[in-house]
Scaffold this motif. Structure first.
Motif, PDB file in Angstrom:
ATOM      1  N   ILE B  31      35.017  -9.787 -16.060  1.00  0.00           N
ATOM      2  CA  ILE B  31      36.372 -10.189 -15.678  1.00  0.00           C
ATOM      3  C   ILE B  31      37.029 -11.001 -16.800  1.00  0.00           C
ATOM      4  O   ILE B  31      38.188 -10.773 -17.147  1.00  0.00           O
ATOM      5  CB  ILE B  31      36.340 -11.002 -14.357  1.00  0.00           C
ATOM      6  N   VAL B  32      36.265 -11.912 -17.387  1.00  0.00           N
ATOM      7  CA  VAL B  32      36.820 -12.728 -18.475  1.00  0.00           C
ATOM      8  C   VAL B  32      37.188 -11.830 -19.658  1.00  0.00           C
ATOM      9  O   VAL B  32      38.275 -11.959 -20.241  1.00  0.00           O
ATOM     10  CB  VAL B  32      35.813 -13.829 -18.904  1.00  0.00           C
ATOM     11  N   PHE B  33      36.310 -10.893 -19.985  1.00  0.00           N
ATOM     12  CA  PHE B  33      36.576  -9.949 -21.073  1.00  0.00           C
ATOM     13  C   PHE B  33      37.883  -9.206 -20.813  1.00  0.00           C
ATOM     14  O   PHE B  33      38.743  -9.096 -21.682  1.00  0.00           O
ATOM     15  CB  PHE B  33      35.408  -8.955 -21.162  1.00  0.00           C
ATOM     16  N   TYR B  34      38.028  -8.734 -19.568  1.00  0.00           N
ATOM     17  CA  TYR B  34      39.238  -8.001 -19.199  1.00  0.00           C
ATOM     18  C   TYR B  34      40.456  -8.902 -19.333  1.00  0.00           C
ATOM     19  O   TYR B  34      41.470  -8.534 -19.935  1.00  0.00           O
ATOM     20  CB  TYR B  34      39.117  -7.471 -17.771  1.00  0.00           C
ATOM     21  N   ALA B  35      40.356 -10.105 -18.770  1.00  0.00           N
ATOM     22  CA  ALA B  35      41.505 -11.009 -18.754  1.00  0.00           C
ATOM     23  C   ALA B  35      41.938 -11.337 -20.180  1.00  0.00           C
ATOM     24  O   ALA B  35      43.129 -11.273 -20.511  1.00  0.00           O
ATOM     25  CB  ALA B  35      41.143 -12.285 -17.996  1.00  0.00           C
ATOM     26  N   VAL B  36      40.970 -11.649 -21.034  1.00  0.00           N
ATOM     27  CA  VAL B  36      41.306 -12.032 -22.411  1.00  0.00           C
ATOM     28  C   VAL B  36      42.005 -10.881 -23.130  1.00  0.00           C
ATOM     29  O   VAL B  36      43.090 -11.046 -23.695  1.00  0.00           O
ATOM     30  CB  VAL B  36      40.028 -12.451 -23.178  1.00  0.00           C
ATOM     31  N   PHE B  37      41.396  -9.676 -23.062  1.00  0.00           N
ATOM     32  CA  PHE B  37      41.947  -8.578 -23.846  1.00  0.00           C
ATOM     33  C   PHE B  37      43.239  -8.035 -23.242  1.00  0.00           C
ATOM     34  O   PHE B  37      44.131  -7.599 -23.960  1.00  0.00           O
ATOM     35  CB  PHE B  37      40.897  -7.479 -24.043  1.00  0.00           C
ATOM     36  N   GLN B  38      43.339  -8.102 -21.923  1.00  0.00           N
ATOM     37  CA  GLN B  38      44.577  -7.648 -21.298  1.00  0.00           C
ATOM     38  C   GLN B  38      45.716  -8.593 -21.677  1.00  0.00           C
ATOM     39  O   GLN B  38      46.827  -8.150 -21.979  1.00  0.00           O
ATOM     40  CB  GLN B  38      44.401  -7.593 -19.767  1.00  0.00           C
ATOM     41  N   THR B  39      45.447  -9.884 -21.721  1.00  0.00           N
ATOM     42  CA  THR B  39      46.471 -10.861 -22.103  1.00  0.00           C
ATOM     43  C   THR B  39      46.876 -10.643 -23.557  1.00  0.00           C
ATOM     44  O   THR B  39      48.061 -10.610 -23.883  1.00  0.00           O
ATOM     45  CB  THR B  39      45.935 -12.299 -21.945  1.00  0.00           C
ATOM     46  N   LEU B  40      45.869 -10.473 -24.408  1.00  0.00           N
ATOM     47  CA  LEU B  40      46.157 -10.260 -25.835  1.00  0.00           C
ATOM     48  C   LEU B  40      47.010  -9.009 -26.034  1.00  0.00           C
ATOM     49  O   LEU B  40      47.947  -8.994 -26.822  1.00  0.00           O
ATOM     50  CB  LEU B  40      44.852 -10.126 -26.627  1.00  0.00           C
ATOM     51  N   THR B  41      46.678  -7.932 -25.280  1.00  0.00           N
ATOM     52  CA  THR B  41      47.440  -6.694 -25.406  1.00  0.00           C
ATOM     53  C   THR B  41      48.864  -6.904 -24.917  1.00  0.00           C
ATOM     54  O   THR B  41      49.827  -6.499 -25.567  1.00  0.00           O
ATOM     55  CB  THR B  41      46.779  -5.577 -24.576  1.00  0.00           C
ATOM     56  N   ALA B  42      48.990  -7.565 -23.761  1.00  0.00           N
ATOM     57  CA  ALA B  42      50.313  -7.749 -23.156  1.00  0.00           C
ATOM     58  C   ALA B  42      51.203  -8.596 -24.058  1.00  0.00           C
ATOM     59  O   ALA B  42      52.404  -8.354 -24.156  1.00  0.00           O
ATOM     60  CB  ALA B  42      50.166  -8.397 -21.783  1.00  0.00           C
ATOM     61  N   THR B  43      50.597  -9.569 -24.734  1.00  0.00           N
ATOM     62  CA  THR B  43      51.414 -10.437 -25.589  1.00  0.00           C
ATOM     63  C   THR B  43      51.537  -9.881 -27.000  1.00  0.00           C
ATOM     64  O   THR B  43      52.140 -10.503 -27.866  1.00  0.00           O
ATOM     65  CB  THR B  43      50.812 -11.855 -25.658  1.00  0.00           C
ATOM     66  N   GLY B  44      50.948  -8.689 -27.228  1.00  0.00           N
ATOM     67  CA  GLY B  44      51.102  -8.043 -28.528  1.00  0.00           C
ATOM     68  C   GLY B  44      50.276  -8.657 -29.631  1.00  0.00           C
ATOM     69  O   GLY B  44      50.568  -8.463 -30.806  1.00  0.00           O
TER      70      GLY B  44
END
Lengths: 406, 367
Positions: B31-44
């Motif tokens: 979940i942490v892996f997902y949250a970190v990378f999803q946030t990074l992707t969303a913020t470009g």
């Protein structure tokens, strides 16, 4: 425990495979220096600041490394020449070739890496299947894609920013059939093809269709797969039994070399004819070149041709890469022409270092249909809006261990 | 034996079973892996190159965890796991391509494709499972290897087209006998092109979580313990009335179905779906086995971590240019040696001990 032992063996094998994939790579003297250094020309001052970035994708390692390396060297040679002559529109050209091992998934990864590098246009990918995957991505990004050698139909069908330098498989199958009929080479033709390879089957299908139209008979059609590409005695015997006067080898040269050997072993000597994948067969390690005597193949590039473009390309290639002359083949030529085509189109459309990639896509997809490039793989090359090149094919024949025009 | 089987039931003082706690740590990592990378992707902030790795990492993880069910939990060596993925990928892609024009939302089509892929792969699991159940060790490895190759070969010779009069199946385009306006869906070795790109990281993440829930809960259930007892001692398991055939088939089919789902995810991530040695052939099966072995047989968390790292490494090495595959092989060897080396194991245990005792000390101080 038995299980552990099996796993140990399997993993050892896996590592051997991994190394085998690299082995080819390490044979090639690595040239990590920037492409500008490949030429002996003195550094030139460029009229404008900034670089025009061209990306490249192809198998630099793995089974198909022979093709990827040729494309890499051919493209780098063109870039070095262009830079020595002042660049494109006064901008220095930077070329970045990324490895995809001939795999669609890795190719998309390579494409995304190049996007991070701010590539403005793509010269790639080298092989067909990865090209299908990458062209879908390129079309979505409106990125201009010019594949030197991706010859399957689908390779550039994803969008109007996708073009190619080589002929499509369709075209090769048809051209080969026409050549056989026009020159009365044979009336009974056999075809051997690799059923696990799209290049092989694509050419074979179109050859068969065109053969019916041109009125020569396909007497035998034999398949093999990548996994059975060592023993062709069954296929060759069937060809002989069916009385094929000409055997069309719809494949790349590695299995073809074995077929030539095994056909000689049983004393069967028809005319052998193949698509452009035969190119490079003489450069194979430990290959008895007398086996290939009389082999004909379609080729867009003939080293021995005497036109100005070919002579210049061959001379410069040999000077720039004295140790890698075996890569001087049509793949290198396709890539060389691809870079010059991009240059011609970029100059027509006035692309600068600051033009965004999707804007470059819009400009060049129009410009490529308007240019006429005198290249190594054909004179007055031009493109249709669907991305297909327009030029005449050539046929080569191997005589006394050298390639000549047929 | 009996003690080992019962050990997961022992409760810790905190009241949470140690196995449950261990599983939650695994979920948390994902979940942490997902949250970190999803946030990074969303913020470009994430490079394109890394973004394109996320979905492949998801299916690599799913494949590794499902293979671990067969190799680690059931204790049978399977060398054809990519074959099940191939079945799922082709069925899922086939369904999506023929229903492209049907009015349906993207996610519904994808979910249906996923179910179809899983169902057909499970069916393949049953078909291969029945003869396989009578075999073990080397023989099982050989049969599964053959299965993977058969699947790959079959999809490479099949041509399937669709026109007004229905579907046409043949072994060559010549025999397809299709109307001019027909659509060639499966084009032999050229595979299936034009699959809608429905996969994304969120879907991949959901699939990973579902896989983890299924596999960890299975391992922790009565069924799972029965499966593990077969691994540990088949004769003893049989003697206490465990239906070996049933449990072996169950583990095999569940793993196949999950692999089918991973295949559907794969097929909807790329426009070109083809089967060759590196994708869906034995090279891929062995690669997945490498993930499992390196992560630790029977360790779900290990499979997750190993698959993530080993998939991403060759791409992260792009910076070194031509030598990246050489470097990858070296890293692989070093990891194999170090991971189970006495020194490293000792260090790991020491570190874990320090963390635990540190926690206890803190707790005491707080009290």
């Amino acid at each position: 425990m038995k299980m552990k032992r099996i796993i140990a063996v399997v993993l050892a094998l896996a590592l051997v495979f991994a190394f085998a994939a690299c082995g080819k790579n390490t044979d090639d003297p690595a040239d990590p220096t920037p492409v500008e250094n490949n030429t002996d020309a003195t550094p030139v001052a460029f009229a404008n600041e900034g670089t025009i970035k061209i990306g490249g994708i192809g198998p630099i390692t793995g089974d198909l490394a022979q093709y990827g390396m040729a494309v890499k060297l051919g493209a780098e040679l063109a870039v070095a020449e262009i830079n020595a002559a002042g660049g494109i529109n006064g901008y220095e050209v930077a070329f970045n070739m990324q490895d995809d091992q001939g795999d669609a998934e890795k190719s998309v990864n390579a494409y995304n890496s190049l996007k991070d590098w701010d590539m403005q246009m793509l010269m790639g990918t080298v092989t067909s299947t990865p090209c299908v995957a990458v062209s879908a991505e390129a079309a979505a990004d409106n990125m201009l894609l010019l594949t030197p050698s991706g010859s399957s139909i689908d390779a550039i069908s994803a969008g109007d920013t996708c073009f190619r330098v080589c002929f499509s498989d369709d075209n090769q199958g048809i051209v080969a059939a026409d050549y056989i009929a026009d020159n009365n080479l044979a009336t009974k033709v056999g075809v051997i093809f690799n059923s696990s390879d799209s290049y092989s089957t694509g050419i074979k299908d179109n050859l068969l269709t065109e053969a019916a139209a041109r009125g020569f008979e396909i007497v035998a059609e034999e398949a093999f797969t990548n996994d059975s590409a060592t023993d062709f005695s069954a296929q060759i015997n069937n060809m002989q039994a069916a009385g094929a006067e000409l055997v069309f080898l719809s494949m790349y040269y590695t299995p073809a070399s074995l077929i030539l050997k095994q056909a000689r072993d049983i004393g069967y000597a028809p005319i052998f004819f193949g698509p452009d994948g035969m190119d490079g067969i003489l450069g194979m390690e430990n290959f008895d070149t007398t086996l290939a005597e009389g082999l004909r193949y379609l080729t867009p590039f003939l080293e021995t041709a005497t036109d100005d473009a070919t002579v210049k390309f061959v001379t410069n290639f040999k000077n720039s890469y004295p140790d890698q002359a075996s890569y001087l083949n049509q793949f290198a030529a396709d890539a060389y022409d691809a870079i010059y085509a991009l240059k011609a189109a970029s100059e027509l459309a006035n692309v600068t270092a600051d033009t965004a990639a999707s804007e470059v896509g819009d400009l060049l997809k129009v410009a490529l249909t308007q240019v006429s490039v005198d290249g190594v793989t054909g004179t007055a090359m031009s493109w249709a809006a669907d991305g297909e090149p327009q030029k005449q094919p050539r046929v080569a024949i191997i005589n006394d261990g050298t390639v000549a025009a047929a | 034996m009996a003690k080992k089987v019962n050990s997961p039931l022992e409760k810790k003082k905190s009241g949470v079973r140690s196995v449950t706690k261990k599983n939650f740590v695994t979920y948390l990592i994902v979940i942490v892996f997902y949250a970190v990378f999803q946030t990074l992707t969303a913020t470009g902030h994430l490079k394109n190159a890394y973004q394109s790795l996320l979905v492949p990492i998801c299916y690599s993880v799913v494949m590794a965890v499902s293979l671990n069910l067969v190799v680690g939990v059931l204790g049978e060596l399977s060398l054809g796991h990519a074959g099940f993925m191939c079945v799922g990928a082709y069925c899922g892609a086939f369904f999506s391509v023929i229903t492209k024009d049907v009015l349906m939302t993207d996610w519904l089509r994808f979910v249906l494709a996923m179910l179809i892929g899983a169902a057909v792969a499970a069916l393949a699991g049953v078909i291969i499972g029945i003869p396989v159940l009578r075999l073990k060790g080397d023989y099982l490895a050989i049969v599964t290897l053959a299965f993977g190759e058969i699947i790959k070969t079959v999809v490479n010779v099949l041509y399937i087209g669709k026109d007004a009069s229905g579907f046409h199946i043949a072994m060559s385009t010549k025999n397809l006998d299709m109307a001019e306006d027909g659509l060639l869906i499966l084009n032999g070795p050229q595979g299936i092109t034009g699959t809608p790109k429905s996969s994304n990281f969120t879907i991949g993440f959901i699939l990973v979580m579902l896989t983890l829930l299924i596999v960890t809960n299975l391992m922790d259930s009565r069924t799972g313990r029965a499966i593990m007892s077969i691994r540990d001692n088949r004769i003893a398991a049989e003697s206490i009335g465990i239906d070996v055939t049933k449990y072996k088939l169950m583990a095999f089919v569940i793993a196949a179905a999950i692999a089918g789902c991973a295949g559907v995810l794969y097929a909807h991530n790329l426009n070109a779906l083809t089967a060759n040695t590196n994708n869906f052939g034995y090279n891929m099966s062995i690669m997945i086995l490498v993930y499992v072995v390196l992560g630790g047989l029977g360790s779900v968390r290990g499979s997750v971590i190993a698959a993530t790292i080993l998939y991403a490494l060759p791409e992260l090495f792009r910076g070194v240019g031509q030598y990246r595959m050489l470097l990858y092989a070296i890293v692989l060897i070093v990891m194999m040696i170090v991971n189970n080396g006495a020194f490293f194991v000792q260090m790991k245990e020491k570190a874990l001990y320090n963390i635990r005792s540190g926690k206890k000390n803190n707790a005491k101080e707080a009290a």
